[in-house]
Design a protein around this motif. Structure first.
Motif, short mmCIF file in Angstrom:
data_model
loop_
_atom_site.label_atom_id
_atom_site.label_comp_id
_atom_site.label_asym_id
_atom_site.label_seq_id
_atom_site.Cartn_x
_atom_site.Cartn_y
_atom_site.Cartn_z
N THR A 44 -0.40 2.59 -2.42
CA THR A 44 -1.09 3.80 -2.85
C THR A 44 -0.76 5.00 -1.96
O THR A 44 -1.18 6.12 -2.25
N LEU A 45 0.01 4.76 -0.91
CA LEU A 45 0.36 5.81 0.03
C LEU A 45 1.81 6.26 -0.10
O LEU A 45 2.24 7.16 0.61
N TRP A 46 2.56 5.65 -1.05
CA TRP A 46 3.99 5.92 -1.17
C TRP A 46 4.27 6.99 -2.22
O TRP A 46 3.53 7.13 -3.20
N VAL A 47 5.38 7.71 -2.04
CA VAL A 47 5.74 8.74 -3.02
C VAL A 47 6.23 8.12 -4.33
O VAL A 47 6.17 8.75 -5.39
N PRO B 293 2.94 5.44 11.11
CA PRO B 293 3.19 4.03 10.83
C PRO B 293 4.24 3.83 9.75
O PRO B 293 4.40 4.68 8.86
N GLU B 294 4.95 2.71 9.80
CA GLU B 294 5.78 2.27 8.69
C GLU B 294 4.82 1.74 7.64
O GLU B 294 3.97 0.90 7.93
N LEU B 295 4.91 2.23 6.42
CA LEU B 295 3.83 2.06 5.44
C LEU B 295 3.94 0.82 4.55
O LEU B 295 3.22 0.73 3.56
N HIS B 296 4.77 -0.14 4.89
CA HIS B 296 4.85 -1.34 4.06
C HIS B 296 3.74 -2.34 4.37
O HIS B 296 3.21 -2.98 3.46
N GLU B 297 3.40 -2.50 5.63
CA GLU B 297 2.36 -3.45 6.03
C GLU B 297 1.47 -2.77 7.07
O GLU B 297 1.95 -2.43 8.15
N LEU B 298 0.20 -2.61 6.75
CA LEU B 298 -0.68 -1.85 7.63
C LEU B 298 -1.70 -2.71 8.37
O LEU B 298 -1.96 -2.50 9.55
N LYS B 299 -2.29 -3.67 7.69
CA LYS B 299 -3.33 -4.48 8.34
C LYS B 299 -2.73 -5.40 9.40
O LYS B 299 -3.24 -5.49 10.51
N GLN B 300 -1.66 -6.12 9.05
CA GLN B 300 -0.94 -6.95 10.02
C GLN B 300 0.35 -6.20 10.38
O GLN B 300 1.43 -6.58 9.98
N TYR B 301 0.17 -5.15 11.14
CA TYR B 301 1.29 -4.24 11.39
C TYR B 301 2.38 -4.94 12.20
O TYR B 301 2.11 -5.52 13.26
N PRO B 302 3.64 -4.89 11.72
CA PRO B 302 4.70 -5.66 12.37
C PRO B 302 5.32 -5.02 13.60
O PRO B 302 6.12 -5.66 14.28
N PHE B 303 4.94 -3.77 13.94
CA PHE B 303 5.62 -3.09 15.04
C PHE B 303 4.66 -2.52 16.09
O PHE B 303 4.84 -1.39 16.55
N LEU C 102 -6.40 1.43 3.33
CA LEU C 102 -5.86 1.64 1.99
C LEU C 102 -4.73 0.66 1.68
O LEU C 102 -4.05 0.16 2.59
N VAL C 103 -4.51 0.41 0.40
CA VAL C 103 -3.40 -0.44 -0.03
C VAL C 103 -2.10 0.33 0.21
O VAL C 103 -1.98 1.50 -0.21
#
Length: 350
Positions: A305-308, A263-273, A301-302
């Motif tokens: 909290t998953l980004w480098v 997944p693209e990790l900016h928006e997970l709950k309302q995933y845009p793609f 998860l937020v």
């Protein structure tokens, strides 16, 4: 009365001195700007600068045009706060023996996410997957996971690498790790003068790109990604063809295959793609290949909290732990003949 005339040689001399003075001033300004870029902007965690250093120090043009670029064997460096070492065959992996010595060999094809941008080697998806599989295994069977990820690869390049080089390592299972930008056309390296050596150039180019997106109407990241999948886009057409070639080769040679969508990790709950995930899943289904969507493994998860880093949404160890656990479970379910002893797979760190 005669007017005094200035000798022509004197005029030329003054003009030359003016040109030299201007050139010296420009060079001095350039050096000052370059010094600022290296001392003020370069804190070792700027994404654009670190990617530029990685490309400069660890990559070279591949002799195989379809691959595009590749790692320099035995190269090393320090990027995005972590050490990176490349082995003798151009992989961010320990040395790989020609024969797996009885272990089930899993090959991970992918880009910078698979490579493990911004995380230590032991925190890459490949190494964590190996840890999960071997930690859950019972009996004598062991598992070896090979990381073939290279930054800025797309699906075409990953499959080209496998069909020209990767297959010689004789994997039992291939995992094609797909990210949304894998539908981009294959990049070609072009030398651009200052861009090859100047950090100031990189900083300026990055600033111009950001300003153009904010103020000049250039497509934002969501529109850009969606645009890659519009009808007729050559990058997406080539990506689909590459996945089909890989599936056909694996069928013909008895190699197990899994498609994994990151997944693209900016928006997970309302995933845009979701349509992109669905498109990759559709290809997997048409080729009879098991498919895994990794978004459910991290959607609780937020995102930050998953980004480098706060400015770089590449997956960190926390994300890669979740991903490794999910991939291990899919391998166990899809191919129980190879992974029967890992039925009680658990996520690393839990």
């Amino acid at each position: 009365m005669e007017q005094n005339s200035v000798p022509r040689s004197s005029v030329l001399k003054r003009a030359l001195l003016a040109i030299l003075a201007a050139g010296f001033s420009l060079a001095l300004c350039g050096l000052m700007i370059e010094g600022l870029a290296r001392t003020v902007f370069d804190n070792g965690m700027d994404f654009d600068l670190e990617m530029w250093k990685y490309a400069r120090d660890l990559k070279r043009v591949s002799a195989e045009p379809a691959i595009g670029h590749e790692h320099i064997p035995n190269a090393s460096g320090f990027f995005m706060g972590v050490p990176v070492s490349i082995n003798s065959i151009g992989l961010r992996n320990r040395e790989v023996p020609p024969v797996a010595d009885g272990a089930v060999r899993v090959m991970m094809l992918g880009d910078s996410l698979t490579f493990g941008w911004g995380v230590k080697e032991e925190d890459t998806p490949s190494r964590l997957l190996e840890t999960v599989l071997n930690g859950a295994a019972s009996g004598a069977r062991k598992y070896e996971v090979i990381n073939t990820g290279v930054g800025n690869y797309n699906s075409q390049m990953e499959v080209a690498y496998f069909l020209t080089k990767g297959y010689t390592l004789k994997p039992d299972v291939v995992v094609l790790n797909y990210f949304i930008n894998d539908a981009e056309p294959t990049p070609r390296r072009h030398k651009v003068g200052w861009g090859e050596y100047s950090q100031a150039y990189v900083v300026l180019a990055s600033a111009v790109d950001k300003i153009s997106r904010i103020f000049l109407g250039r497509a934002d990241w969501k529109a850009y990604y969606r645009g890659l999948y519009e009808n007729g886009q050559p990058g997406w057409n080539d990506a689909q063809a590459a996945m089909q070639r890989l599936a056909q080769y694996c069928k013909e040679n008895g190699i197990k295959l899994v498609f994994v969508n990151y997944p693209e990790l900016h928006e997970l709950k309302q995933y845009p793609f979701p349509e992109v995930t669905g498109a990759v899943e559709k290809i997997a289904a048409s080729e009879g290949v098991p498919f895994l969507d990794l978004r459910p493994s991290v959607e609780d998860l937020v995102p930050e909290t998953l980004w480098v880093s706060p400015a770089d949404a590449h997956p960190n160890r926390t994300a890669n732990e979740r991903f490794a656990g999910a991939i291990a479970q899919t391998l166990t379910q899809a191919y129980p003949d190879l992974f029967a002893n890992t039925a009680s797979v658990a996520t690393v760190g839990k």
